[in-house]
Design an enzyme around this catalytic site. Structure first.
Site, PDB file in Angstrom:
ATOM      1  N   LYS A 111       0.844  -1.202   0.000  1.00 24.38           N
ATOM      2  CA  LYS A 111       0.000   0.000   0.000  1.00 24.38           C
ATOM      3  C   LYS A 111       0.873   1.243   0.000  1.00 24.38           C
ATOM      4  O   LYS A 111       1.815   1.348   0.787  1.00 24.38           O
ATOM      5  CB  LYS A 111      -0.942   0.004   1.206  1.00 24.38           C
ATOM      6  N   GLU A 113       0.763   5.661  -0.194  1.00 24.54           N
ATOM      7  CA  GLU A 113      -0.029   6.864   0.038  1.00 24.54           C
ATOM      8  C   GLU A 113       0.364   7.941  -0.966  1.00 24.54           C
ATOM      9  O   GLU A 113       1.557   8.219  -1.148  1.00 24.54           O
ATOM     10  CB  GLU A 113       0.194   7.390   1.454  1.00 24.54           C
ATOM     11  N   GLU A 180      -9.404   7.119   3.335  1.00 19.69           N
ATOM     12  CA  GLU A 180      -9.402   7.395   4.775  1.00 19.69           C
ATOM     13  C   GLU A 180      -9.931   8.794   5.053  1.00 19.69           C
ATOM     14  O   GLU A 180      -9.474   9.771   4.456  1.00 19.69           O
ATOM     15  CB  GLU A 180      -7.986   7.257   5.356  1.00 19.69           C
TER      16      GLU A 180
END
Length: 264
Positions: A111, A113, A180
């Site tokens: 993952k 960001e 998020e």
């Protein structure tokens, strides 16, 4: 049967929700996976949850590799996703090298960001057999740029940009999108705009999957409890039952409820 990317795609196609949780060690990973959690994330949140830092930035690659290897030993069939820590994917070359370390340690997916600047990196990773989850919205590694942990995408311009970025990152090869702390209506729009499964945390009930930090859903959060957190242990008599209750609530879409979501 082991959970794979295809499993998550099938969930989306059927309109069924899947459950994800963080875990950082072998014992909890076994319990989490045996409870039916579909995705285990070894999050760089360990910097705050386990190490006591005030952000995720101090976490190193060596620490991530160690915790991924621990989780892999305890896992019983969940898909293992691993965070790439701060500045471990600043260049395509470093991303390839560091992702390889995480995959060798037992991850099934990494993952990252960021926004559209990650397109080249995502393409390079996926072309070399590394599945990628692209993390949008409140990206904790950018806390110093954001000026704190704040809901993202509340105005229409920012919302449209996030939708555009999600589509661009999917086109670049991202297999999963994680959102998020974004308003629930925006998360729903993104989930509809992309074919990739979308996982939400503080992103409302209409994403394809939900994720929480393990310590949060067990009610042992230190400091201020985020709005999107529910203590599942409070309603059960064991960790195992709390985990099963979480999986059930996500599958039935009773979690997150309105009190756990953000509005535009």
């Amino acid at each position: 049967m082991a959970v794979t990317i295809n499993t998550l795609r099938e969930f989306k196609q059927k309109g069924e929700a899947f459950a994800a949780l963080t875990s950082y060690d072998a014992t909890f990973s076994q319990v989490v996976s045996e409870a039916g959690v579909h995705v285990i994330l070894i999050g760089d949140s360990l910097g705050m949850v386990l190490q006591g830092h005030d952000s995720t930035l101090p976490v190193t690659m060596d620490q991530m590799v160690y915790h991924v290897s621990c989780v892999a030993k305890g896992n019983r069939g969940s898909l293992i996703m691993a965070d790439m820590p701060f500045m471990s994917y600043g260049t395509v070359e470093s991303a390839l090298e560091n992702a390889a370390e995480l995959m060798r340690a037992g991850a099934h997916m990494v993952k990252l960001e960021g926004t559209d600047w990650m397109k080249e990196t995502i393409t390079a990773l996926t072309e070399r057999a590394v599945p990628v989850c692209a993390h949008l919205g409140l990206t904790p590694q950018f806390v110093n740029k954001f000026g704190g942990y704040k809901v993202q995408g509340r105005d229409e311009k920012a919302a449209e940009m996030m939708i555009e970025h999600a589509c661009e990152l999917e086109a670049a090869g991202a297999d999963v999108i994680l959102l998020e702390c974004v308003p629930a209506p925006l998360a729903a729009r993104i989930a509809q705009a992309v074919k990739a499964p979308v996982i939400g945390i503080g992103a409302g009930p209409d994403t394809d999957g939900q994720i929480l930090v393990l310590h949060d859903m067990l009610g042992i959060t230190t400091g201020r409890k985020p709005r999107f957190v529910k203590n599942f242990l409070a309603e059960t008599d064991s960790v195992q039952e709390a985990l099963k209750a979480y999986v059930k609530a996500v599958g039935e879409r009773t979690f997150p409820a309105e009190e756990h979501t953000f509005k535009a």
